[in-house]
Design a protein around this motif. Sequence first.
Motif, PDB file in Angstrom:
ATOM      1  N   PRO A  52       0.831  -1.213   0.000  1.00 26.45           N
ATOM      2  CA  PRO A  52       0.000   0.000   0.000  1.00 26.45           C
ATOM      3  C   PRO A  52       0.866   1.264   0.000  1.00 26.45           C
ATOM      4  CG  PRO A  52      -0.768  -1.559   1.641  1.00 26.45           C
ATOM      5  CD  PRO A  52       0.539  -2.086   1.142  1.00 26.45           C
ATOM      6  N   LYS A  53       0.392   2.306  -0.636  1.00 26.44           N
ATOM      7  CA  LYS A  53       1.171   3.545  -0.736  1.00 26.44           C
ATOM      8  C   LYS A  53       0.223   4.712  -0.948  1.00 26.44           C
ATOM      9  CE  LYS A  53       1.746   3.103  -5.729  1.00 26.44           C
ATOM     10  NZ  LYS A  53       1.219   4.281  -6.318  1.00 26.44           N
ATOM     11  N   LEU A  54       0.660   5.890  -0.605  1.00 25.25           N
ATOM     12  CA  LEU A  54      -0.112   7.093  -0.929  1.00 25.25           C
ATOM     13  C   LEU A  54       0.766   8.200  -1.507  1.00 25.25           C
ATOM     14  CD1 LEU A  54      -2.793   7.646   1.857  1.00 25.25           C
ATOM     15  CD2 LEU A  54      -3.176   7.478  -0.596  1.00 25.25           C
ATOM     16  N   CYS A  55       1.911   8.435  -0.869  1.00 21.02           N
ATOM     17  CA  CYS A  55       2.709   9.568  -1.353  1.00 21.02           C
ATOM     18  C   CYS A  55       3.625   9.173  -2.511  1.00 21.02           C
ATOM     19  CB  CYS A  55       3.499  10.205  -0.215  1.00 21.02           C
ATOM     20  SG  CYS A  55       4.810   9.182   0.454  1.00 21.02           S
ATOM     21  N   ALA A  56       3.775   7.885  -2.783  1.00 18.32           N
ATOM     22  CA  ALA A  56       4.662   7.450  -3.872  1.00 18.32           C
ATOM     23  C   ALA A  56       3.886   7.313  -5.173  1.00 18.32           C
ATOM     24  CB  ALA A  56       5.303   6.113  -3.513  1.00 18.32           C
ATOM     25  N   THR A  57       4.538   7.688  -6.273  1.00 23.02           N
ATOM     26  CA  THR A  57       4.021   7.362  -7.615  1.00 23.02           C
ATOM     27  C   THR A  57       5.235   7.035  -8.469  1.00 23.02           C
ATOM     28  OG1 THR A  57       4.265   9.407  -8.867  1.00 23.02           O
ATOM     29  CG2 THR A  57       2.418   9.318  -7.350  1.00 23.02           C
ATOM     30  N   PHE A  63       9.299  10.088  -1.642  1.00 16.89           N
ATOM     31  CA  PHE A  63       9.295  11.172  -0.677  1.00 16.89           C
ATOM     32  C   PHE A  63       9.229  10.647   0.759  1.00 16.89           C
ATOM     33  CE2 PHE A  63       7.043  14.855   1.326  1.00 16.89           C
ATOM     34  CZ  PHE A  63       8.059  15.769   1.157  1.00 16.89           C
ATOM     35  N   GLY A  64       8.468   9.565   0.951  1.00 17.38           N
ATOM     36  CA  GLY A  64       8.437   8.893   2.251  1.00 17.38           C
ATOM     37  C   GLY A  64       7.701   9.637   3.335  1.00 17.38           C
ATOM     38  N   SER A  65       6.564  10.246   2.996  1.00 24.47           N
ATOM     39  CA  SER A  65       5.865  11.020   4.025  1.00 24.47           C
ATOM     40  C   SER A  65       4.618  10.345   4.573  1.00 24.47           C
ATOM     41  CB  SER A  65       5.490  12.402   3.480  1.00 24.47           C
ATOM     42  OG  SER A  65       4.455  12.273   2.538  1.00 24.47           O
ATOM     43  N   CYS A  66       3.992   9.461   3.795  1.00 23.78           N
ATOM     44  CA  CYS A  66       2.675   8.987   4.240  1.00 23.78           C
ATOM     45  C   CYS A  66       2.765   7.829   5.233  1.00 23.78           C
ATOM     46  CB  CYS A  66       1.810   8.593   3.045  1.00 23.78           C
ATOM     47  SG  CYS A  66       2.243   7.012   2.300  1.00 23.78           S
ATOM     48  N   ARG A  67       3.871   7.138   5.285  1.00 22.46           N
ATOM     49  CA  ARG A  67       4.119   6.034   6.213  1.00 22.46           C
ATOM     50  C   ARG A  67       3.165   4.856   6.028  1.00 22.46           C
ATOM     51  NH1 ARG A  67       8.823   6.673   7.063  1.00 22.46           N
ATOM     52  NH2 ARG A  67       8.834   5.350   8.890  1.00 22.46           N
ATOM     53  N   LEU A  68       2.655   4.708   4.831  1.00 19.66           N
ATOM     54  CA  LEU A  68       1.733   3.590   4.600  1.00 19.66           C
ATOM     55  C   LEU A  68       2.471   2.372   4.042  1.00 19.66           C
ATOM     56  CD1 LEU A  68      -1.343   3.604   4.998  1.00 19.66           C
ATOM     57  CD2 LEU A  68      -1.580   3.851   2.534  1.00 19.66           C
ATOM     58  N   CYS A  69       3.639   2.620   3.467  1.00 17.10           N
ATOM     59  CA  CYS A  69       4.323   1.551   2.742  1.00 17.10           C
ATOM     60  C   CYS A  69       5.363   0.851   3.616  1.00 17.10           C
ATOM     61  CB  CYS A  69       4.994   2.131   1.501  1.00 17.10           C
ATOM     62  SG  CYS A  69       6.341   3.233   1.909  1.00 17.10           S
ATOM     63  N   LEU A  70       5.145   0.876   4.927  1.00 17.20           N
ATOM     64  CA  LEU A  70       6.117   0.309   5.867  1.00 17.20           C
ATOM     65  C   LEU A  70       6.341  -1.176   5.603  1.00 17.20           C
ATOM     66  CD1 LEU A  70       4.587   1.933   9.066  1.00 17.20           C
ATOM     67  CD2 LEU A  70       6.345   2.852   7.549  1.00 17.20           C
ATOM     68  N   PRO A  80      10.909   0.490   8.114  1.00 14.74           N
ATOM     69  CA  PRO A  80      11.238   1.542   7.146  1.00 14.74           C
ATOM     70  C   PRO A  80      10.201   1.649   6.021  1.00 14.74           C
ATOM     71  CG  PRO A  80      12.690  -0.352   6.884  1.00 14.74           C
ATOM     72  CD  PRO A  80      11.846  -0.631   8.083  1.00 14.74           C
ATOM     73  N   ALA A  81      10.161   2.843   5.439  1.00 15.10           N
ATOM     74  CA  ALA A  81       9.276   3.064   4.279  1.00 15.10           C
ATOM     75  C   ALA A  81       9.892   2.381   3.066  1.00 15.10           C
ATOM     76  CB  ALA A  81       9.123   4.558   4.029  1.00 15.10           C
ATOM     77  N   SER A  82       9.124   1.516   2.427  1.00  6.99           N
ATOM     78  CA  SER A  82       9.691   0.753   1.300  1.00  6.99           C
ATOM     79  C   SER A  82       9.930   1.633   0.080  1.00  6.99           C
ATOM     80  CB  SER A  82       8.764  -0.404   0.934  1.00  6.99           C
ATOM     81  OG  SER A  82       7.512   0.102   0.524  1.00  6.99           O
ATOM     82  N   CYS A  83       9.245   2.772  -0.010  1.00  6.96           N
ATOM     83  CA  CYS A  83       9.416   3.609  -1.207  1.00  6.96           C
ATOM     84  C   CYS A  83      10.754   4.325  -1.208  1.00  6.96           C
ATOM     85  CB  CYS A  83       8.272   4.609  -1.335  1.00  6.96           C
ATOM     86  SG  CYS A  83       8.196   5.803   0.009  1.00  6.96           S
ATOM     87  N   THR A  84      11.327   4.572  -0.018  1.00 10.24           N
ATOM     88  CA  THR A  84      12.595   5.304   0.033  1.00 10.24           C
ATOM     89  C   THR A  84      13.767   4.395   0.411  1.00 10.24           C
ATOM     90  OG1 THR A  84      12.035   5.927   2.298  1.00 10.24           O
ATOM     91  CG2 THR A  84      11.626   7.575   0.602  1.00 10.24           C
TER      92      THR A  84
HETATM   93 FE1  FES Z   1       4.202   7.142   1.299  1.00 11.27          FE
HETATM   94 FE2  FES Z   1       6.138   5.342   1.026  1.00 11.27          FE
HETATM   95  S1  FES Z   1       4.340   5.587  -0.145  1.00 11.27           S
HETATM   96  S2  FES Z   1       5.914   6.743   2.628  1.00 11.27           S
END
Ligand code: FES
Length: 957
Positions: A52-57, A63-70, A80-84
């Motif tokens: 799951p993700k919100l701030c990543a595209t 960017f790693g701000s939404c903390r959903l992709c832990l 850790p955030a998987s997007c960053t």
């Molecule tokens: Fe938002 Fe990774 S998708 S912190």
Amino acid sequence: MSTVFREIEIDYGTPKRVSDKTVTLDIDGVSVTVPEGTSVMRAAAEAGISIPKLCATDTLEAFGSCRLCLVEIEGRRGTPASCTTPAEAGMKVKTQTDRLAKLRRGVMELYISDHPLDCLTCPTNGDCELQDMAGAVGLRNVRYGYEGDNHLKAQKDESNPYFTYDASKCIVCNRCVRACEEQQGTFALTISGRGFESRVSPGQDQPFMESECVSCGACVNACPTATLEEKTVIRIGQPEHSAITTCAYCGVGCGFKAEMKGNTVVRMTPWKDGQANEGHSCIKGRFAWGYATHKDRITKPMIRKSISDPWREVSWEEAFAYTASEFRRIQAKYGRDSVGGIVSSRCTNEEGYLVQKLVRAAFGNNNVDTCARVCHSPTGYGLGQTFGTSAGTQTFKSVEQSDVILVIGANPTDGHPVFGSRMKKRLREGARLIVIDPRRIDMVKSPHVKADFHLQLKPGTNVAVLTALAHVIVTEGLLADEYIAERCDPKAFGEWKAFVARADNSPEAMADTTGVPAELVRGAARLYATGGNAAIYYGLGVTEHSQGSTAVMAIANLAMATGNVGREGVGVNPLRGQNNVQGSCDMGSFPHELPGYRHISDSTTRALFEDAWGVTLNPEPGLRIPNMFEAAIGGSFKALYCEGEDIVQSDPNTQHVAEALMSMECIVVQDLFLNETAKYAHVFLPGSSFLEKDGTFTNAERRISRVRKVMPPLGGYSDWEVTCKLAEALGYPMPYRNPEEIMDEIARLTPTFHGVSYRKIDELGSVQWPCNESAPEGTPTMHIGGFVRGKGRFIITQYIGTDEKVTRMYPLLLTTGRILSQYNVGAQTRRTDNNQWHEEDRLEIHPHDAEDRGINDGDWVGIKSRAGETVLRAVVSERMQPGVVYTTFHFPESGANVITTDNSDWATNCPEYKVTAVQVMPVTQPSEWQQGYTRFNKLQEQLLRERESADAAATVK
Ligand code: FES
């Protein structure tokens, strides 16, 4: 409160390759190998695992701000955030554990508790990532109410005519801010405030319309909720079906998804897989499509005997029969060559091909031309002479490998904004920039971009500056000797080298002429020759001059002299003004060439077309547009079929054009609207917009892309059908069943198109010509290993100043150009809300020149040239240099072309729009003709009276 969210599949789009080295890791027990530098999130997607993700595209940096992709990573603390987090060799990652599920639900619950839960009435219901992710993390209920602090009463910003900003729905994911920075490069959005007070802010906490926002729509695309939303979606509802098509504005040729509800366009969204734009857009393509159904559209054919008569609506059959009988009558009376056709470069390839076929096969002459005549015909000549073919050498993507970018006579941020953004991105990455332009265009200095050299030359001196650059390269030993020896004609090179080395071509000798200090020219030449991969991009500021073709050849000389043709990151790239300038030239729309740039005098080529078309072709080149006007005034050219081009507004010296049109006996205008040219027409045939027809456009990269019909033609026929029906009425049937059959014929008869088909374009997304047996998937970069003509040919480029000189009577030089929100003659953009950005053409003038004349910002000023005069409002601006004034030409009431002259390029007759000597004086009101009683009307009346008395005299006899 209690809300149920649906389960969804997450789309992670196309993987982004970041390195040639790979790493292998384990994610949820699945082994996956990815390029080094790939994020854990992307690696998981490669393994078929959705996080799951919100701030990543996929289009923006993580960017790693939404903390959903832990995720959990063995041996690491925390989640850790998987997007960053970059994937590493041997990593063991878990994406689905009870702990993670709980954390994600908790994060999502907090978002939702500060978000209006009106999903069912929300315009993005069913197309909302927040809604989707709530389902993905298994959130079924929200425990918290709205009792505490929240943003639910945050104000809406409705200032932009195309989209709303509803702050109550914002989750501050930063995607819009990053899209504005990374994709568009405007930096109009920021996050203001801290912590709970954080909010997206245009400019200095201004409404969108007052900020620097250019309405490219990147923020709206990036928004995962309904915070930034198209007003059309709010008004019409979610789209139900869509088709991929190509924008009909500039030569970038962006791919768009036309999203529809029935036959109504809900929105146009940039196509992520569009190879010209890669998911980006500008205000015109993204939002300015409402003209297609504007109330001004003419949907019924009309005829009138005389232009003083009122129009009479008729059936299509009557319109075709009347036109055919008039053309045949005129040819019988005045000869076969007394008629001709003009086809706009806005039309599809198939339409362009049909019009030249109609003229050659049914009219029996070669009197066909296109508006490319008045923009890039010098490119055709200049690149043909030097490289052997008339086309840009690169893909747009190639700029990502450029180290030095030279922009001359082009204003990419306004004229070709999507490519301008790409160019600016490369410059932010460290590429160096040379701008050669009389104005201080945005590229000279914009956020995070600053030109290393701005050669602010006097209008009309391109050839002098380009030759001086070559002088430095030759005399300072900066030539690519090996490249030249291997790839270029040695004799031509030797002659050119001796020519440019002459002292009179030095920057010092040229400085008075060009107005550019010699040390700037020397610095720019050294940078271009030694800075690595160097690419030249140019526009109409190069071609629309009396030495337009010479300047194109001077550009080609520079590129050959430094070895900058034939690989990625370099090249010579004409930025084409209209969507299909390249295509209309390719299709044989010029009077001397058959499709594929083959001269009409070539008997082998003629025989090929004669065989296919069943006619005998005239081997003599026909009339160019200016020759048609001369012949009309001279009495030998009497009828014109004009498809999609408003020659009265777009061609220079309007009075001359009007006089020519009034000298003709039958003018047929095929267009969307009753444009300025239609005032002189006898037959009006309703045209169709790009949404109402199938076909292809070819952009500035030689990229052929599909145009797809998403609504029925409002007038009943698509443009290609109208041309076929007209041909049939003239006794030359062209029985194509669809545009695909036309493209098949083009491919059969044109060597560079042999491999082109709709099926191939559908498979590959688009294809760049040459596409044939030796390049079945097309040719992204031209001249690899050698030039199309064999050896590259250097050409001597002697600077000859234009006849259009400043005098005591006309002491300033006027130059013209486009602005971001409007497009050419404005027929489309003026019929949209784009007018809110630019509702009239204005005259930019330097403060010194303004002060000398007592002109203040916003004053009415009269502009007078030896061709005519008009009145505009003044903008006092330091973007101009003293002695030079500038205007756009988007509004007919401004009459910019009333003052341009009929000087033209020596080789191609491309008009010299960019240099007109003028005087500018304060006035109190618009000129007489602008107030409604035009000098054209006077001339029109006078000519009509003369014609009536001539007819009366003939009747008496
Ligand atoms: Fe938002 Fe990774 S998708 S912190």
